[in-house]
Write a protein that holds these residues in place. Structure first.
Motif, mmCIF file in Angstrom:
data_model
loop_
_atom_site.group_PDB
_atom_site.id
_atom_site.type_symbol
_atom_site.label_atom_id
_atom_site.label_comp_id
_atom_site.label_asym_id
_atom_site.label_seq_id
_atom_site.Cartn_x
_atom_site.Cartn_y
_atom_site.Cartn_z
ATOM 1 N N SER A 183 0.823 -1.217 0.000
ATOM 2 C CA SER A 183 0.000 0.000 0.000
ATOM 3 C C SER A 183 0.852 1.260 0.000
ATOM 4 C CB SER A 183 -0.939 -0.008 1.204
ATOM 5 O OG SER A 183 -0.214 -0.136 2.404
ATOM 6 N N CYS A 184 1.994 1.214 0.679
ATOM 7 C CA CYS A 184 2.878 2.387 0.713
ATOM 8 C C CYS A 184 3.341 2.753 -0.687
ATOM 9 C CB CYS A 184 4.064 2.114 1.624
ATOM 10 S SG CYS A 184 5.385 3.335 1.481
ATOM 11 N N TYR A 185 3.911 1.803 -1.394
ATOM 12 C CA TYR A 185 4.497 2.134 -2.693
ATOM 13 C C TYR A 185 3.438 2.294 -3.778
ATOM 14 C CZ TYR A 185 8.941 1.608 -0.463
ATOM 15 O OH TYR A 185 10.024 1.786 0.376
ATOM 16 N N PHE A 186 2.279 1.695 -3.587
ATOM 17 C CA PHE A 186 1.168 2.005 -4.493
ATOM 18 C C PHE A 186 0.766 3.471 -4.337
ATOM 19 C CE2 PHE A 186 -3.186 2.372 -5.867
ATOM 20 C CZ PHE A 186 -3.267 1.551 -6.987
ATOM 21 N N GLY A 187 0.618 3.918 -3.095
ATOM 22 C CA GLY A 187 0.251 5.314 -2.854
ATOM 23 C C GLY A 187 1.289 6.289 -3.358
ATOM 24 N N LEU A 188 2.571 5.959 -3.170
ATOM 25 C CA LEU A 188 3.621 6.840 -3.665
ATOM 26 C C LEU A 188 3.641 6.874 -5.187
ATOM 27 C CD1 LEU A 188 6.569 6.013 -1.228
ATOM 28 C CD2 LEU A 188 4.970 7.933 -1.137
ATOM 29 N N GLY A 189 3.369 5.737 -5.826
ATOM 30 C CA GLY A 189 3.290 5.718 -7.286
ATOM 31 C C GLY A 189 2.149 6.573 -7.797
ATOM 32 N N VAL A 190 0.989 6.477 -7.133
ATOM 33 C CA VAL A 190 -0.150 7.324 -7.501
ATOM 34 C C VAL A 190 0.214 8.792 -7.351
ATOM 35 C CG1 VAL A 190 -2.486 8.008 -6.831
ATOM 36 C CG2 VAL A 190 -1.905 5.588 -6.969
ATOM 37 N N SER A 191 0.840 9.133 -6.235
ATOM 38 C CA SER A 191 1.207 10.527 -5.977
ATOM 39 C C SER A 191 2.157 11.060 -7.042
ATOM 40 C CB SER A 191 1.838 10.638 -4.589
ATOM 41 O OG SER A 191 2.265 11.948 -4.337
ATOM 42 N N LYS A 192 3.158 10.261 -7.384
ATOM 43 C CA LYS A 192 4.142 10.705 -8.372
ATOM 44 C C LYS A 192 3.497 10.950 -9.731
ATOM 45 C CE LYS A 192 8.169 11.621 -10.100
ATOM 46 N NZ LYS A 192 8.796 12.918 -9.799
ATOM 47 N N ALA A 193 2.634 10.036 -10.166
ATOM 48 C CA ALA A 193 1.988 10.190 -11.471
ATOM 49 C C ALA A 193 0.944 11.303 -11.469
ATOM 50 C CB ALA A 193 1.344 8.864 -11.885
ATOM 51 N N LEU A 194 0.257 11.470 -10.337
ATOM 52 C CA LEU A 194 -0.821 12.456 -10.277
ATOM 53 C C LEU A 194 -0.299 13.883 -10.230
ATOM 54 C CD1 LEU A 194 -3.848 13.073 -10.003
ATOM 55 C CD2 LEU A 194 -3.617 12.728 -7.538
ATOM 56 N N PHE A 195 0.740 14.112 -9.443
ATOM 57 C CA PHE A 195 1.243 15.474 -9.276
ATOM 58 C C PHE A 195 2.412 15.809 -10.191
ATOM 59 C CE2 PHE A 195 -0.520 14.415 -4.969
ATOM 60 C CZ PHE A 195 -1.656 15.204 -5.111
ATOM 61 N N GLY A 196 2.901 14.826 -10.940
ATOM 62 C CA GLY A 196 3.900 15.099 -11.962
ATOM 63 C C GLY A 196 5.248 15.469 -11.396
ATOM 64 N N VAL A 197 5.950 16.314 -12.144
ATOM 65 C CA VAL A 197 7.335 16.654 -11.801
ATOM 66 C C VAL A 197 7.445 17.997 -11.097
ATOM 67 C CG1 VAL A 197 8.251 15.308 -13.718
ATOM 68 C CG2 VAL A 197 7.667 17.711 -14.082
ATOM 69 N N VAL A 198 6.328 18.630 -10.808
ATOM 70 C CA VAL A 198 6.342 19.938 -10.147
ATOM 71 C C VAL A 198 6.211 19.737 -8.647
ATOM 72 C CG1 VAL A 198 5.212 22.186 -9.957
ATOM 73 C CG2 VAL A 198 5.299 21.012 -12.170
ATOM 74 N N GLN A 199 7.137 20.252 -7.886
ATOM 75 C CA GLN A 199 7.078 20.136 -6.436
ATOM 76 C C GLN A 199 5.948 21.003 -5.893
ATOM 77 O OE1 GLN A 199 10.751 20.903 -4.425
ATOM 78 N NE2 GLN A 199 9.894 20.657 -2.383
ATOM 79 N N GLN A 200 5.088 20.389 -5.089
ATOM 80 C CA GLN A 200 3.950 21.108 -4.539
ATOM 81 C C GLN A 200 4.412 22.030 -3.409
ATOM 82 O OE1 GLN A 200 0.815 20.865 -5.773
ATOM 83 N NE2 GLN A 200 1.604 19.444 -7.326
ATOM 84 N N PRO A 201 4.038 23.296 -3.461
ATOM 85 C CA PRO A 201 4.433 24.200 -2.374
ATOM 86 C C PRO A 201 3.675 23.867 -1.089
ATOM 87 C CG PRO A 201 2.898 25.291 -3.866
ATOM 88 C CD PRO A 201 3.205 23.956 -4.484
ATOM 89 N N VAL A 202 4.214 24.324 0.028
ATOM 90 C CA VAL A 202 3.533 24.116 1.304
ATOM 91 C C VAL A 202 2.259 24.949 1.326
ATOM 92 C CG1 VAL A 202 3.704 24.380 3.796
ATOM 93 C CG2 VAL A 202 5.696 23.630 2.486
ATOM 94 N N HIS A 203 1.148 24.296 1.534
ATOM 95 C CA HIS A 203 -0.141 24.979 1.552
ATOM 96 C C HIS A 203 -0.403 25.523 2.952
ATOM 97 C CE1 HIS A 203 -4.420 25.725 1.009
ATOM 98 N NE2 HIS A 203 -4.285 25.476 -0.272
#
Length: 464
Positions: A183-203
């Motif tokens: 589940s950990c690496y599935f979630g990280l894979g989803v996150s990487k593909a969903l948010f792309g190569v742009v680092q999300q700023p601190v909200h």
């Protein structure tokens, strides 16, 4: 005011959920039945004993998932309603979906699926993988995206578990490899593909406040108390289950104490970090799952709990910022630190335990019930007798590699699918706020209310 979009996307969530529940009702009406009661008195007594043995542990797991895990996710100060509700929704959706898939794969006989409490328990284990994976993208996704993610992850988990446990014969009674690492690496894979190569700023809304940290800490305490039931529920009743409970309690006690030590030493003013406490105290429970029922000295459980806590705290302090900076990897809840690193440690510990254990001791002390029924570890022991301890240890390592490989690849593909515009991903400035999904009575207390942000929130509400 922003013009609401068409009715079709606005009703996507209730329509999709309604269609799913309707299809499930039809499936249950046609195919699902309960197991027939035993005709013989001695068999009925055996069934009753099994029920009374498993149901208290099952109730503990329910409290863990609904209350403990839900509260653990409320560290986001303006996203508590969403975190609790989405966790509850995903648990029920994923459990029902897993019941259908597992019934067709393992319990379909003579045109019917036979349902019992054991099937429901295994279906909830499949749902756990979804609840963990969602932690990587919590607050930046819509409910529709989360449901699609759950629909994709459950069948992939069932296939992965079949390969790892049934085919490879991996010993993993507490789901360290099959549940936590996957589940950990599935979630990280989803996150990487969903948010792309742009680092999300601190909200600004994702920064915890004392009240939200306190609620999350209460969730951790509930999980800590009931975690031994999660690890031991699939063990054979008797010595193996007793040993699993003891080892889990020792590992989690050591991780709780070690978390305080490590967190205090890592901070210049020796103060404790709430995120360290909320996660590091549970790391021992994650790591011990692969070796909980194995014959090992108590000090081994204590050592594993301490090492996993150190790995978790160090992960929060150094590894998460490094991955965000170098790989632009978003991990909102730090699932890599709580589930990934301790999970890998637990898998390594299982390799060491098997190599150290004697053959006679191994034969008498490994027993794990499989999701498909039967005793996996007895089957694994038969294979172990042919392959030797070295071969079984190699299978444990291979199971870890398979879990990481399958979950990462599947997560990347699922994350790419979640980028579809129709799934109504919220814009960055409107993330982490309950006002997008709930009718909040006191809008004055919501930081997203008023002015342009309120108009944007209302428009987005129409989409999801």
């Amino acid at each position: 005011m922003a013009v609401p979009p068409p009715t079709r996307p606005r009703r996507l969530l209730p329509l999709s959920l309604g269609l799913f529940q309707g299809a499930l009702l039809l499936f249950f009406a046609v195919f699902v039945t309960y197991d027939k009661p035993s005709a013989q008195a001695e068999d009925a007594s055996l069934v009753a004993n099994q029920l009374y043995g498993i149901f208290p542990l099952f109730q503990d797991i329910q409290v863990m998932l609904v209350v403990g895990l839900g509260l653990l996710l409320t560290f986001l100060p303006h996203y508590g309603l969403s975190a609790l509700t989405h966790n509850f929704l995903l648990l029920n959706f994923s459990t029902q979906w897993a019941l259908v898939l597992q019934g067709l794969l393992h319990r379909f006989h003579h045109g019917q699926v036979h349902l019992d409490l054991h099937n429901l328990l295994i279906a909830e284990f499949a749902a756990v993988t979804v609840l963990i994976s969602v932690g990587a993208i919590l607050g930046r996704t819509s409910p529709c995206q989360l449901l699609v993610m759950a629909a994709c992850e459950v069948p992939i988990y069932l296939a992965s578990e079949w390969v790892i446990v049934t085919n490879l014969g991996v010993l993993d009674v507490g789901g360290t490899i099959t549940i936590h690492v996957f589940s950990c690496y599935f979630g990280l894979g989803v996150s990487k593909a969903l948010f792309g190569v742009v680092q999300q700023p601190v909200h600004p809304k994702e920064i915890p406040i004392p009240r939200s940290d306190l609620m999350s800490l209460v969730g951790m305490l509930i999980l800590w108390v009931f975690w031994p039931s999660f690890v031991a529920v699939l063990c054979q009743p008797g010595d193996a289950q007793h040993r699993a409970i003891l080892n889990t309690l020792l590992a989690m006690s050591a991780s709780a104490v070690t978390t305080v030590v490590a967190s205090s030493l890592l901070e210049s003013d020796s103060k404790l970090s709430p995120s360290h406490l909320q996660n590091g105290s549970l790391a021992g429970g994650v790591a011990i799952g692969a070796v909980a029922d194995m014959a090992m000295p108590p000090v081994a459980a204590l050592a594993l709990g301490s090492l996993s806590a150190v790995a978790c705290v160090l992960g929060f302090k150094f590894l998460t910022p490094l991955l965000a900076r170098k790989l632009t990897l978003q991990d909102q809840c730090g699932i890599h630190n709580l589930h990934g690193l301790p999970g890998i440690l637990g898998a390594v510990a299982s390799v060491v335990a098997i190599l150290v254990a004697s053959k006679d001791t191994s034969r008498s002390h490994f027993s794990q019930v499989s999701p498909a029924g039967g005793n996996v570890s007895e089957v694994a022991w038969g294979q172990w007798g042919d392959r030797g301890a070295g071969g079984q240890a190699l299978c444990q390592a291979a199971g870890l590699v398979v879990a990481i490989g399958i979950s990462l690849l599947a997560g990347l593909l699922t994350g790419a699918a979640l980028r579809l515009p129709c799934l109504a991903r919220p814009p960055e400035r409107l993330c982490f706020d309950d006002v997008l999904y709930f009718k909040i009575q006191d809008q004055a207390e919501s930081p997203g209310s008023g002015g342009t942000d309120e108009e944007g929130a209302l428009a987005l509400t129409e989409q999801v």
